[in-house]
Design an enzyme around this catalytic site. Structure first.
Site, PDB file in Angstrom:
ATOM      1  N   SER A  84      98.738 -12.275  51.910  1.00  0.00           N
ATOM      2  CA  SER A  84      98.219 -11.283  52.851  1.00  0.00           C
ATOM      3  C   SER A  84      97.552 -10.136  52.084  1.00  0.00           C
ATOM      4  CB  SER A  84      99.347 -10.789  53.759  1.00  0.00           C
ATOM      5  OG  SER A  84      98.851 -10.000  54.803  1.00  0.00           O
ATOM      6  N   ASP A 111      95.881 -18.391  62.113  1.00  0.00           N
ATOM      7  CA  ASP A 111      95.984 -17.036  61.596  1.00  0.00           C
ATOM      8  C   ASP A 111      94.708 -16.265  61.934  1.00  0.00           C
ATOM      9  OD1 ASP A 111      96.536 -14.740  60.221  1.00  0.00           O
ATOM     10  OD2 ASP A 111      96.359 -15.620  58.224  1.00  0.00           O
ATOM     11  N   HIS A 135     100.876 -16.296  60.489  1.00  0.00           N
ATOM     12  CA  HIS A 135     100.659 -15.481  59.303  1.00  0.00           C
ATOM     13  C   HIS A 135     102.010 -15.069  58.720  1.00  0.00           C
ATOM     14  CE1 HIS A 135      98.193 -12.643  56.904  1.00  0.00           C
ATOM     15  NE2 HIS A 135      99.283 -11.882  56.946  1.00  0.00           N
TER      16      HIS A 135
END
Length: 1068
Positions: A723, A1003, A1033
């Site tokens: 991320s 995502d 995610h």
């Protein structure tokens, strides 16, 4: 005498010798009102009026008892044959093999005592009645065993074809077990068997069976609906997959990287341990079967077939419920199916158009993944759930156990979700007309992009956070998402009042029950939170995993490692050699942005204790994390590893540390056999860009220079992150190349963010329904990292209190909320059960008087959900918000935003927007007419808005929540290539090492990975992209949750191992 224990009416005593007088026969009980629990159809059997008699006592001889039960069985079987013949019920003519137990018969004979002649009169009556019945009826000379006729016919008439009877072997084994018990042979005497009993049974059975035969569905619907049963589901899916194979060019199923996943087999869906044995199933297993069946439909049926089947079922259900009279529930069910039909027919051509052009946006033919495909896949999942629910309704709507209100709520929720997905499909079409081929992000000017986002963010979102929460993900992940959403809304209820600290968590424990049992309340509260609470709330919520208790529990379940130490790297400059000329060096300065020089924290994790990791210099850098007791003997040091992994954690740049990611990092250390150093960079908004980049770059250079202290020789170095950490991995490599120092040998970035611009893309449209990454949350994190997030007044108050003041304040708040929270929790449930029906709310037009201000400032303020629970009784006679439709949830607050003091108090708690916010944040509509006006013109200077070309008659549902704190324009700093590497020039991207990206198909950040991989591929840079299916995610933090997440985490390990493996020497 001791009465024998009750038995099922299908119990048999059998014999196999022709000379024996004992044949297959049932044992009846005279108490007709007694409920049978051994057989599923016993309740229906009582409704037929069949008297259920107990067996004869053992005062007669075995032969006399056998003759009595034989004659009674023959009479009952003949009667049932007469009744079932005109109804065309099949009567089996074959019997199962029977077995005789000689010792049991001898024991039964020896136990018979005096008084055996008491049954002669009853036996004569039965013989006389049997002769009368035999002469009056025509049938086979030797009828089949009575038990088989009765059990088969009644099961077919009452239970349906899906209910199975116990096998003959089970009955014999049960008979042996009961005959071996001496007390089981003593039964009371049956006296006064009436001769007119047969006629009563005949009339009762005939009336009920004729009524049941009329209610049987038509044969064509029975054939069509058989596929929803558990026994035929697998056969249906296999046949449909063979007859309708997926087209390779369609790409309706996003291919993953997990070859062991077999979607068509609904019994082998993940997270539930494979197929369940046939037989007893609990509520959780039935729920799992529902989810798995819908998921299997979405992967095995093409879009056109799915839509046609759904439309046909909707029309049939709509016609059925329209003919059920003027009832409110029937009317709403009919309207729901009419809406399902309309939305499905309108959505199908749009999805087909998106699929037709989706392949132009793939990285290559081996990786068919992009936001358009994900959007189509999500819509297919919603259609599949509606299809399965419609089939269930069609096959069970006549049953007395059909829960109309529950199924109505489910259908309304998914209809709302389908309506919003149709709006997203039109938005995606709009992106296709604006963007160039192959470009996924919005390419219009900033004004058009802001106008597009302004229209998009006003869509209603609550329907995706209630009953439909996580419908697009794998079934194994949905219970976790539900738990997370309940915790989020409970945490958010008390956050603004308590600000921070342990008291927020303690108070939320008392309010989570309401949200667990009421999905509509949970969805409405979730939408309110994500639109109104600031980044400090998300930072506090995501940092719950940092609590010592939770982190200790996570460490207990994770892999045990020899080394897990927190290091404090001193803020001292050092020299690094240049890669172009090692004789030359460059100075690496400590981080300076915003807060000046300061140490950088990093955690060293190693499965084995290696050389250098116990040196005096490293021990001097170790930071104490509390006392630890080491009971194991000091291990022998292993040699230094040839590789090193530098990890940067995610968390939206605003939350979490290496401690939150420690469980899967320990697994990495064990599987890779290399030391891992994870960097704890400073978090926004206290330390915005470029502070985190400077600290990560400084820690990376320090690890490269001092790799011997970390237990590695540094021959191969990998940068890994997820991320926000993936973004930092790429930008650290760009900064290392710009400095001229050694770049890592490769980058493994899991679901990274590569652009922080407020640009729309097909995958970012999915943030409307994503419970982990809503669009407003992404915007708040970006604003915090870019430095445009303003600090609230209570943050300065916290700094003034100091550390000890915060501890004292939180302790007092905790003790207070422990008492008041328990009281509020009890009162809320007592109000639900004891509310008077004559209680009326405040009129909608009544305004608050000054005398009401005292009630608004009470310590235990009531929330939006509590006010919703206090709604008056409606047309359906309910006082709960969950009986309202999703449409009511969407538009009820538009006309009167302050319908009650509780509502006004809730909005006051959230903090109303100031006039200065209006120029930069979205307005909330005050009426439906104003919302319609906003569809045509922009509130900014009256410029016509760029909006999706919605067809006539289609109006998506708009949010009724307050001001959405989301900036429409991006700060210019987000275009910095060290902040948004996707926008970096080609000359910078060419300096990157091999990049391995692992993304999620569902995502919102998928397009970031696809577009970044496309740019690198166009430049000739080595890059790979792997896309996993059906996972949200942040799956790395959920690696221990289910099989899919473990396999996805293993894929990341494989990418890292590929980087750490030295390239093979060229052949000479």
């Amino acid at each position: 005498m001791k009465p024998r224990r009750p038995i099922s009416f299908t119990r048999e005593i059998t014999a196999m010798e022709p000379s024996s007088t004992s044949v297959s026969r049932p044992e009846w009980r005279p108490e007709a009102q007694q409920t049978l629990t051994d057989y599923p159809g016993s309740r229906e059997l009582q409704e037929f009026g069949i008297p259920q008699k107990q067996s004869l006592p053992n005062e007669a001889t075995a032969q006399q008892g056998a003759e009595f039960q034989q004659e009674q069985g023959v009479q009952q079987s003949t009667l049932l044959q007469k009744l079932l013949t005109p109804l065309a019920f099949p009567v089996p003519q074959q019997s199962f093999p029977s077995h005789k137990v000689h010792s049991d018969q001898q024991e039964a004979t020896s136990q018979n005592g005096p008084g055996a002649g008491k049954v002669h009169t009853t036996q004569k009556e039965l013989e006389h009645r049997d002769e009368h019945v035999g002469t009056a009826e025509s049938g086979p000379a030797e009828p089949p065993p009575a038990t088989e006729v009765e059990a088969t016919s009644i099961a077919q008439a009452v239970s349906g074809p899906d209910k199975k009877l116990p096998t003959q072997t089970d009955l014999v084994s049960q008979e042996r077990a009961e005959q071996s018990d001496p007390t089981a042979q003593q039964t009371p005497l049956v006296q006064g068997v009436k001769s007119d009993q047969g006629s009563l049974i005949e009339s009762g059975i005939l009336a009920r069976l004729q009524k049941l035969a009329i209610q049987q569905p038509s044969q064509e619907w029975k054939t069509f609906l058989d596929c929803v049963t558990e026994s035929d589901m697998e056969k249906y899916l296999n046949s449909s997959s063979k007859s309708n194979p997926p087209e390779p060019s369609g790409g309706t199923v996003i291919p993953g990287t997990l070859p062991s996943k077999q979607k068509p087999d609904c019994g082998k869906m993940s997270g539930y341990g494979g197929k369940l044995p046939h037989g007893k199933k609990g509520i959780l297993q039935k729920h799992k079967h529902y989810w798995d069946t819908a998921s299997a439909f979405s992967h095995s049926m093409d879009l056109r077939t799915m839509t046609q089947s759904l439309v046909a079922l909707a029309e049939d259900n709509m016609a059925f419920f329209s003919s059920q009279g003027p009832g409110e529930t029937a009317r709403r069910l009919s309207n729901v199916f009419a809406g399902v039909r309309e939305q499905a027919l309108g959505l199908e051509p749009t999805l087909g158009q998106l699929l037709g052009v989706a392949h132009h946006f793939d990285l290559d033919t081996e990786t068919p993944a992009n936001g358009y495909r994900s959007l189509v896949h999500t819509a297919r999942c919603c259609l599949a759930h509606l299809l399965h629910k419609s089939r269930y309704v069609a096959s069970n709507r006549r049953s007395i156990f059909f829960r109309a209100s529950h199924n109505l709520a489910e259908l309304e929720a998914y209809l709302a979700a389908l309506t919003q997905l149709r709006a997203l499909a039109y938005y995606a079409q709009r992106l296709l007309t604006i963007n160039r081929p192959g470009v996924l992000f919005f390419e219009g000017d900033e004004g058009l992009s802001a106008d597009f986002l302004q229209d998009y963010v006003t869509l209603h979102k609550g329907c995706f956070y209630g009953r439909c929460l996580g419908f697009q993900f794998t079934p194994a992940i949905r219970p976790f998402l539900q738990t997370l959403s309940i915790g989020l809304v409970s945490f958010g209820e008390h956050y603004k009042r308590n600000e921070t600290g342990l008291s927020v968590t303690a108070s939320s424990l008392f309010t989570g029950g309401r949200f667990a049992i009421d999905p509509e309340l949970r969805g409405a509260e979730f939408e309110r939170i994500i639109q109104n609470l600031d980044v400090h709330f998300w930072k506090a919520f995501w940092n719950i995993t940092e609590i010592e208790v939770l982190s200790s529990l996570a460490n207990m379940a994770s892999t045990t490692v020899r080394v897990s130490r927190l290091l404090s790297l001193p803020p001292e400059a050092f020299e690094m050699p240049l890669t172009s000329d090692p004789k030359l060096t460059v100075t690496i300065s400590p981080p300076l942005a915003h807060t000046g020089p300061g140490p950088v924290l990093a955690r060293l994790i190693s499965y084995d204790l290696r050389e250098g990791q116990d040196s005096k210099m490293l021990n001097s850098l170790a930071k104490s994390e509390g006392p630890r007791l080491e009971l194991r003997p000091r291990p022998q040091q292993a040699p230094r590893s040839r590789a090193l992994v530098v990890h940067i954690h995610g968390g939206g740049f605003v939350a979490q540390t290496s401690k939150s990611h420690e469980p899967y990092l320990k697994n990495w250390a064990q599987e890779l056999g290399v030391p891992i150093i994870s960097i704890d960079y400073s978090l926004a908004p206290e330390a915005p860009f470029p502070r985190a980049l400077e600290e990560c770059f400084f820690a990376y250079c320090w690890a490269v220079k001092h790799c011997e202290l970390l237990g590695s020789t540094g021959e191969r170095i990998c940068l890994a992150g997820d991320s926000a950490g993936g973004n930092l991995c790429i930008t650290v490599s760009l900064r290392a190349a710009a400095y001229g120092v050694r770049v890592p040998d490769g980058i493994m970035a899991a679901y990274p963010v590569t652009t922080l611009q407020s640009s729309a893309s097909p995958s970012r449209l999915l943030s409307l329904m994503d419970p982990l990454l809503p669009l407003s949350v992404l915007s708040k994190c970006v604003s915090a990292y870019s430095g445009t997030e303003t600090e609230d007044h209570f943050d300065s108050d916290q700094k003034a209190l100091g550390v000890m003041g915060l501890v004292q304040r939180d302790t007092s708040l905790f003790l207070r909320d422990l008492r008041l929270g328990a009281s509020s929790w009890l009162n809320s449930f007592l109000e639900l059960s004891g509310r008077k029906p004559h209680k009326t709310p405040l009129p909608a037009t009544e305004t608050l008087r000054p005398t009401d201000s005292g009630r608004l400032t009470e310590s235990m303020r009531r929330s939006v959900s509590e006010a919703a629970l206090a709604q008056p009784e409606g047309l359906l006679g309910t006082d709960s918000l969950k009986k309202l439709t999703i449409k009511d949830l969407s538009f009820k607050g538009n006309s009167e935003p302050s319908d009650s003091p509780e509502m006004s108090q809730s909005m006051e708690t959230l903090g109303p927007s100031t006039p200065s916010d209006v120029n930069f944040f979205l307005r909330s509509g005050n009426s439906q007419e104003e919302a319609e006006t906003r569809d045509d013109i922009s509130p900014m200077d009256g410029i016509p808005r760029v909006r999706a070309a919605f067809p006539d008659g289609f109006h998506p549902r708009r949010s009724s929540q307050g001001v959405l704190h989301m900036p429409l324009y991006s700060s210019p700093i987000v275009k910095n290539p060290f902040m948004s590497p996707l926008l970096a020039p080609d000359v910078m991207l060419k300096t990157l090492p091999p990049v391995h990206l692992v993304a999620c198909a569902l995502d919102p950040m998928l397009d970031d990975s696809v577009m970044f991989a496309r740019r690198l591929k166009d430049l000739g840079q080595p890059v790979t992209l792997k896309v996993v299916e059906d996972l949200p995610h942040g799956f790395l933090s959920l690696a221990a949750l289910c099989r899919e997440t473990r396999q996805a985490a293993e894929l990341c390990v494989q990418r890292i191992r590929l980087i750490l493996t030295p390239p093979a020497a060229p052949l000479t």
